[in-house]
Design an enzyme around this catalytic site. Structure first.
Site, PDB file in Angstrom:
ATOM      1  N   GLY A   8       0.824  -1.200   0.000  1.00 38.55           N
ATOM      2  CA  GLY A   8       0.000   0.000   0.000  1.00 38.55           C
ATOM      3  C   GLY A   8       0.859   1.249   0.000  1.00 38.55           C
ATOM      4  O   GLY A   8       2.094   1.190  -0.005  1.00 38.55           O
ATOM      5  N   HIS A  48      12.120  10.163  -3.326  1.00 44.29           N
ATOM      6  CA  HIS A  48      12.718   8.995  -3.978  1.00 44.29           C
ATOM      7  C   HIS A  48      14.104   9.341  -4.532  1.00 44.29           C
ATOM      8  O   HIS A  48      15.035   8.547  -4.400  1.00 44.29           O
ATOM      9  CB  HIS A  48      11.807   8.494  -5.110  1.00 44.29           C
TER      10      HIS A  48
END
Length: 174
Positions: A8, A48
């Site tokens: 998730g 990221h």
């Protein structure tokens, strides 16, 4: 080695994929499918980027994923694709069912042929309520079907929950 890592939102799936890429000992190419549509997505992309080692090669491709994988895969390289569900979203939002079907089919047909270590990340979307909107329902359906197809083609499938990996297929590496 081919891996599918699902989870998730904020489950730790991308971090786990990055750890596996580092542990491979191979040169890493990070294939990013996200597009910075708003400030929130831009912040996610920056997070990221911050975590990735500077030695990793980056290829950004929101639609033609199979083309990039074919060009980048090599026996001495690890490809980390983050993520399949953003790629799927990009295809669905292009509103071209022929392009969608062609890109999806090409990826599924190509994956078994690719050399090297391939790590694919995707959001597990099928564990909640059925969404209200038609596009949201289609997205969840398409993501579920894509993950099922990819899972059949990979050596290892991992579900991440609260940062913990649960091995659904294949064994942990030592």
């Amino acid at each position: 080695m081919k891996e599918l890592i699902l989870g998730g939102v904020r489950s730790g799936k991308s971090r786990l994929a990055e750890q596996h890429a580092l542990a491979s000992g191979l040169a890493v190419t990070y294939v990013a499918t996200a597009t910075p549509g708003d400030a929130e997505m831009q912040a996610r992309i920056i997070e990221h980027q911050r975590r990735r080692p500077p030695t990793w090669t980056l290829v950004e491709e929101p639609l033609a994923l199979a083309r990039v994988l074919r060009a980048q895969a090599a026996p001495d390289r690890c490809l980390l694709v983050d993520c399949l569900t953003l790629w799927l979203t990009n295809l669905l939002c292009a509103n071209d069912d022929i392009v969608f079907a062609t890109q999806r089919r090409t990826l599924v047909e190509l994956l078994p042929q690719l050399p090297g270590h391939i790590i694919l990340v995707g959001n597990e979307t099928g564990m909640g309520v059925v969404p209200l909107g038609a596009l949201s329902r289609r997205f969840c359906d398409e993501a579920g079907w894509l993950h099922q197809d990819i899972a059949q083609l990979t050596d290892r499938v991992i579900l991440t929950v609260a940062g913990l990996p649960h091995f659904l297929k294949g064994k942990p590496t030592a």
